[in-house]
Design an enzyme around this catalytic site. Structure first.
Site, PDB file in Angstrom:
ATOM      1  N   THR A 108       0.943  -1.128  -0.051  1.00  0.00           N
ATOM      2  CA  THR A 108       0.025  -0.096  -0.107  1.00  0.00           C
ATOM      3  C   THR A 108       0.810   1.267   0.086  1.00  0.00           C
ATOM      4  O   THR A 108       0.351   2.368  -0.239  1.00  0.00           O
ATOM      5  CB  THR A 108      -0.894   0.176   1.337  1.00  0.00           C
ATOM      6  OG1 THR A 108      -0.117   0.237   2.483  1.00  0.00           O
ATOM      7  CG2 THR A 108      -1.736  -1.180   1.472  1.00  0.00           C
ATOM      8  N   ASP A 200      17.013   2.474  -1.698  1.00  0.00           N
ATOM      9  CA  ASP A 200      16.191   2.495  -0.237  1.00  0.00           C
ATOM     10  C   ASP A 200      17.223   3.183   0.818  1.00  0.00           C
ATOM     11  O   ASP A 200      18.474   2.360   1.012  1.00  0.00           O
ATOM     12  CB  ASP A 200      15.934   1.101  -0.074  1.00  0.00           C
ATOM     13  CG  ASP A 200      15.257   0.719   1.258  1.00  0.00           C
ATOM     14  OD1 ASP A 200      15.733   1.126   2.279  1.00  0.00           O
ATOM     15  OD2 ASP A 200      14.072   0.491   1.055  1.00  0.00           O
ATOM     16  N   ASP A 203      18.256   0.495   3.795  1.00  0.00           N
ATOM     17  CA  ASP A 203      18.988  -0.557   3.344  1.00  0.00           C
ATOM     18  C   ASP A 203      20.456  -0.156   3.063  1.00  0.00           C
ATOM     19  O   ASP A 203      21.525  -0.763   3.446  1.00  0.00           O
ATOM     20  CB  ASP A 203      18.510  -1.186   2.146  1.00  0.00           C
ATOM     21  CG  ASP A 203      17.267  -2.069   2.415  1.00  0.00           C
ATOM     22  OD1 ASP A 203      17.192  -2.592   3.687  1.00  0.00           O
ATOM     23  OD2 ASP A 203      16.399  -2.621   1.645  1.00  0.00           O
TER      24      ASP A 203
END
Ligand code: PRP
Ligand code: URA
Length: 209
Positions: A108, A200, A203
């Site tokens: 989502t 990211d 990460d």
């Protein structure tokens, strides 16, 4: 509407170029995020109130300015926001630190809260919310909602890379919040990642992928 500041200082832009590079490894990425946050902190604290004090130097009394007893707090959005905390604390050693744990649901893209711990007197503090990435803006809006529920009235948002969608979301939900970014990128892709962005941030800071 509070101001949006895009910090185009050459040192910030230079470090940001290395940060974005896919070849930049974890160690250097971490160092760069921290250095950029330190430089951004310098700008984001520019309007803090000061008061005149008299200081005895070895030769005379100097009229100086010091921060006017302002209580500050740094609030990283976990995880990636942690990468911006140390250099901020180096600049503002007396700041309290709160944590807001949010992750984006991969389907989502909405933020899911998993941890929150704020200084007790957070409502009386000038708050700096830090997170390297402002994508949909969902995490930033949720973090600011949470802070306001706890009485915060003075909130500054600091992101390394944002995009028009994220800025719009924060401005619509929280028009009083001043924003500082090192770059505003082009757009989000279909996975709500910033393009061109840096991938990211969590990460890359923690080496989890
Ligand atoms: C990243 C980033 C922001 C958020 C931005 O965190 O650090 O918190 O995504 O996206 P948004 O503006 O669409 O909400 P992530 O959810 O990947 O969690 P992490 O820091 O634990 O990796
Ligand atoms: N979170 C990130 O770490 N990077 C993005 O591009 C979007 C969200």
């Amino acid at each position: 509407m509070a101001q949006v500041h895009v910090l185009d200082h050459p040192l910030i832009q230079h470090k940001l170029a290395i940060l974005r590079n896919v070849s930049t490894g974890v160690k250097e990425f971490r160092e760069l995020i921290s250095e950029i946050a330190g430089l951004m902190c310098y700008e984001a604290t520019r309007n803090l109130p000061t008061e005149e004090v008299e200081v005895q130097t070895p030769v005379a009394v100097a009229k100086c300015r010091m921060l006017a007893g302002k209580k500050l707090a740094i609030i990283p959005i976990l995880r990636a926001g942690l990468g911006m905390v140390d250099s901020m604390v180096d600049m503002i050693p007396s700041a309290k630190i709160g944590h807001i744990g949010l992750y984006r649901d991969p389907e989502t893209h909405k933020p899911v809260e998993y941890y929150c711990k704020l200084p007790e007197d957070i409502g009386n503090r000038q708050v700096f919310v830090v997170d390297p990435m402002l994508a949909t803006g969902g995490s930033a809006v949720a973090a600011i909602d949470f802070l306001k529920k706890h009485g915060c009235k003075q909130i500054i948002m600091m992101n390394v890379i944002g995009c028009p969608e994220g800025i719009k979301a924060v401005q619509e939900a929280h028009p009083d919040v001043e924003m500082y970014l090192a770059a505003v990128d082009e757009r989000l892709n279909e996975h709500a990642y910033i393009i061109p962005g840096l991938g990211d941030a969590g990460d890359r800071i923690f080496g989890t992928k």
